[in-house]
Design a protein around this motif. Structure first.
Motif, PDB file in Angstrom:
ATOM      1  N   ARG A  15       0.836  -1.204   0.000  1.00 58.97           N
ATOM      2  CA  ARG A  15       0.000   0.000   0.000  1.00 58.97           C
ATOM      3  C   ARG A  15       0.869   1.252   0.000  1.00 58.97           C
ATOM      4  N   PHE A  16       0.360   2.291  -0.642  1.00 59.11           N
ATOM      5  CA  PHE A  16       0.906   3.632  -0.463  1.00 59.11           C
ATOM      6  C   PHE A  16      -0.192   4.416   0.240  1.00 59.11           C
ATOM      7  N   GLY A  17      -0.036   4.649   1.531  1.00 59.37           N
ATOM      8  CA  GLY A  17      -1.104   5.306   2.279  1.00 59.37           C
ATOM      9  C   GLY A  17      -2.372   4.480   2.195  1.00 59.37           C
ATOM     10  N   THR A  20      -4.098   0.819  -2.308  1.00 55.95           N
ATOM     11  CA  THR A  20      -3.564  -0.540  -2.377  1.00 55.95           C
ATOM     12  C   THR A  20      -3.039  -0.823  -3.784  1.00 55.95           C
ATOM     13  N   VAL A  21      -1.723  -0.972  -3.896  1.00 57.69           N
ATOM     14  CA  VAL A  21      -1.110  -1.213  -5.210  1.00 57.69           C
ATOM     15  C   VAL A  21      -1.120  -2.701  -5.543  1.00 57.69           C
ATOM     16  N   LEU A  22      -0.709  -3.532  -4.581  1.00 52.84           N
ATOM     17  CA  LEU A  22      -0.780  -4.986  -4.743  1.00 52.84           C
ATOM     18  C   LEU A  22      -1.756  -5.505  -3.706  1.00 52.84           C
ATOM     19  N   GLY A  39      -1.225  -4.783 -18.647  1.00 46.57           N
ATOM     20  CA  GLY A  39      -2.291  -4.220 -17.835  1.00 46.57           C
ATOM     21  C   GLY A  39      -2.257  -2.710 -17.845  1.00 46.57           C
ATOM     22  N   PRO A  40      -3.358  -2.089 -17.419  1.00 42.64           N
ATOM     23  CA  PRO A  40      -3.451  -0.633 -17.475  1.00 42.64           C
ATOM     24  C   PRO A  40      -2.436   0.051 -16.567  1.00 42.64           C
ATOM     25  N   SER A  41      -2.182   1.309 -16.859  1.00 42.42           N
ATOM     26  CA  SER A  41      -1.298   2.132 -16.052  1.00 42.42           C
ATOM     27  C   SER A  41      -1.816   2.179 -14.613  1.00 42.42           C
ATOM     28  N   GLY A  42      -0.919   1.997 -13.654  1.00 39.98           N
ATOM     29  CA  GLY A  42      -1.315   2.052 -12.251  1.00 39.98           C
ATOM     30  C   GLY A  42      -1.809   0.729 -11.689  1.00 39.98           C
ATOM     31  N   SER A  43      -1.729  -0.353 -12.471  1.00 35.75           N
ATOM     32  CA  SER A  43      -2.266  -1.632 -11.991  1.00 35.75           C
ATOM     33  C   SER A  43      -1.272  -2.400 -11.115  1.00 35.75           C
ATOM     34  N   GLY A  44      -0.054  -1.870 -10.951  1.00 35.24           N
ATOM     35  CA  GLY A  44       0.907  -2.499 -10.041  1.00 35.24           C
ATOM     36  C   GLY A  44       2.021  -3.271 -10.720  1.00 35.24           C
ATOM     37  N   LYS A  45       2.144  -3.142 -12.041  1.00 35.23           N
ATOM     38  CA  LYS A  45       3.137  -3.932 -12.791  1.00 35.23           C
ATOM     39  C   LYS A  45       4.572  -3.596 -12.359  1.00 35.23           C
ATOM     40  N   SER A  46       4.900  -2.308 -12.373  1.00 35.91           N
ATOM     41  CA  SER A  46       6.262  -1.925 -11.973  1.00 35.91           C
ATOM     42  C   SER A  46       6.522  -2.266 -10.517  1.00 35.91           C
ATOM     43  N   THR A  47       5.497  -2.163  -9.702  1.00 34.21           N
ATOM     44  CA  THR A  47       5.677  -2.448  -8.275  1.00 34.21           C
ATOM     45  C   THR A  47       6.104  -3.900  -8.053  1.00 34.21           C
ATOM     46  N   VAL A  48       5.551  -4.825  -8.829  1.00 30.66           N
ATOM     47  CA  VAL A  48       5.957  -6.230  -8.715  1.00 30.66           C
ATOM     48  C   VAL A  48       7.466  -6.364  -8.947  1.00 30.66           C
ATOM     49  N   LEU A  55      13.433  -2.769  -4.006  1.00 29.05           N
ATOM     50  CA  LEU A  55      13.401  -1.309  -4.070  1.00 29.05           C
ATOM     51  C   LEU A  55      12.172  -0.756  -3.356  1.00 29.05           C
ATOM     52  N   GLU A  56      11.181  -1.635  -3.096  1.00 25.56           N
ATOM     53  CA  GLU A  56       9.982  -1.238  -2.359  1.00 25.56           C
ATOM     54  C   GLU A  56       9.707  -2.258  -1.263  1.00 25.56           C
ATOM     55  N   PRO A  57       9.403  -1.796  -0.060  1.00 27.41           N
ATOM     56  CA  PRO A  57       8.953  -2.718   0.984  1.00 27.41           C
ATOM     57  C   PRO A  57       7.519  -3.171   0.711  1.00 27.41           C
TER      58      PRO A  57
HETATM   59  P1  ADP Z   1       2.106   0.355 -13.342  1.00 28.13           P
HETATM   60  O1  ADP Z   1       3.558   0.018 -13.539  1.00 28.13           O
HETATM   61  O2  ADP Z   1       1.205  -0.809 -13.574  1.00 28.13           O
HETATM   62  O3  ADP Z   1       1.692   1.534 -14.171  1.00 28.13           O
HETATM   63  P2  ADP Z   1       2.904   0.992 -10.644  1.00 28.13           P
HETATM   64  O4  ADP Z   1       3.250  -0.326 -10.059  1.00 28.13           O
HETATM   65  O5  ADP Z   1       4.023   1.866 -11.056  1.00 28.13           O
HETATM   66  O6  ADP Z   1       1.866   0.779 -11.838  1.00 28.13           O
HETATM   67  O7  ADP Z   1       2.066   1.838  -9.601  1.00 28.13           O
HETATM   68  C1  ADP Z   1       0.805   1.498  -9.170  1.00 28.13           C
HETATM   69  C2  ADP Z   1       0.209   2.678  -8.453  1.00 28.13           C
HETATM   70  O8  ADP Z   1       0.937   2.993  -7.290  1.00 28.13           O
HETATM   71  C3  ADP Z   1       0.153   3.931  -9.287  1.00 28.13           C
HETATM   72  O9  ADP Z   1      -1.161   4.455  -9.221  1.00 28.13           O
HETATM   73  C4  ADP Z   1       1.115   4.880  -8.657  1.00 28.13           C
HETATM   74  O10 ADP Z   1       0.628   6.199  -8.680  1.00 28.13           O
HETATM   75  C5  ADP Z   1       1.204   4.372  -7.234  1.00 28.13           C
HETATM   76  N1  ADP Z   1       2.569   4.566  -6.715  1.00 28.13           N
HETATM   77  C6  ADP Z   1       3.675   4.001  -7.209  1.00 28.13           C
HETATM   78  N2  ADP Z   1       4.755   4.376  -6.491  1.00 28.13           N
HETATM   79  C7  ADP Z   1       4.310   5.222  -5.531  1.00 28.13           C
HETATM   80  C8  ADP Z   1       4.931   5.976  -4.464  1.00 28.13           C
HETATM   81  N3  ADP Z   1       6.255   5.906  -4.253  1.00 28.13           N
HETATM   82  N4  ADP Z   1       4.119   6.704  -3.674  1.00 28.13           N
HETATM   83  C9  ADP Z   1       2.806   6.770  -3.877  1.00 28.13           C
HETATM   84  N5  ADP Z   1       2.156   6.107  -4.847  1.00 28.13           N
HETATM   85  C10 ADP Z   1       2.887   5.341  -5.677  1.00 28.13           C
END
Ligand code: ADP
Ligand code: MG
Length: 257
Positions: A15-17, A20-22, A39-48, A55-57
């Protein structure tokens, strides 16, 4: 499949605040499997990918790489911390990542961009590191560019340096986060060619985020459609890309194709 997965997300939440990203994500990748995440922008792909690179907890769940947990139970700010010290270094060496923005050091030659980390982290001698760099630059068709600076190269060349650099630590897993989306269209092909060649010739597990659907179809064993921090559907590329079951997948594909 009976083999132990090389990557395993077990009920992972991030989560960011309040956002919920994942969302309780279960996700597995088998050794040598080539998996594409769409998947669409913001769906959590980069976060995985960023979670895998520590790089992210994360907030909940367990991530395993090669059967070993990547994150400690130790909590700070209600987030799971990465494994510490020697264990973390060992885990990171299993993975190489190629970013959308190439992230090369502008003040270092191509050769030094490649040799810096392995010399420092693995303790390779200059000769060993230079030899490894030479081999990998040949692999990405940049054998004669070692003395140039990133600014003297095209975007496509810089990204191929990025691929070579990620391979310097001899990772078993390669992560690609939209490796061609910052490139001019005429430079996309040369980068995809190098990645495809790598997939064909090396025993590597590959996890890639891309909007290049034609490429995803050629290279992937499996395509996963991410939506709101979960996998909405997944399967062989011909199935997911040609006849998806979910309306949201169809909408997404309609928009990008
Ligand atoms: P994707 O790669 O699928 O476009 P991300 O995994 O980059 O999506 O991010 C998913 C969501 O998390 C996005 O809506 C983004 O705004 C939010 N997010 C990513 N990193 C941060 C951060 N450091 N702080 C707050 N929100 C974040
Ligand atoms: Mg992204």
């Amino acid at each position: 499949m009976s083999r132990e997965p090389i990557i395993r997300f077990d009920r992972v939440s991030k989560r960011f605040g309040d956002f919920t990203v994942l969302d309780n994500l279960d996700f597995q990748v088998q050794p040598n499997e080539k998996v594409t995440i769409i998947g669409p922008s913001g769906s959590g792909k980069s976060t995985v990918l960023r979670v895998l690179m520590t790089l992210e907890p994360i907030n909940e769940g367990v991530v395993y790489v090669g059967g070993d947990p990547l994150w400690h139970e130790y909590r700070r700010n209600n987030e799971l911390s990465p494994a510490r010290g020697a264990h973390l270094r060992r885990m990171r060496e299993r993975l190489g990542m190629v970013f959308q923005q190439f992230n090369l050091f502008p003040h270092m030659t191509v050769r030094r961009n490649l040799t810096e980390a392995p010399r420092r982290v693995l303790g390779l001698s200059r000769a060993e590191a230079d030899e490894r760099a030479h081999e990998l630059l040949e692999l990405v068709n940049l054998g004669n560019q070692a003395d140039k600076y990133p600014g003297q190269l095209s975007g496509g060349q810089q990204q191929r340096v990025g691929v070579a650099r990620a391979l310097m630590m001899r990772p078993r897993i390669m992560l690609f986060d939209e490796p061609t989306s910052a490139l001019d269209p005429e430079l996309v092909g040369e980068v995809l060619k190098v990645i495809r060649q790598l997939a064909d010739t090396h025993d590597l597990t590959m996890l890639m985020v891309t909007h290049e659907m034609h490429f995803a179809r050629q290279i992937s064993d499996r395509v996963c459609f991410f939506d709101q921090g979960r996998i909405l559907e997944q399967g062989p590329p011909e199935e997911i890309l040609s006849s998806p079951k979910e309306a949201r997948t169809r909408e997404f594909l309609h928009a990008v194709l």
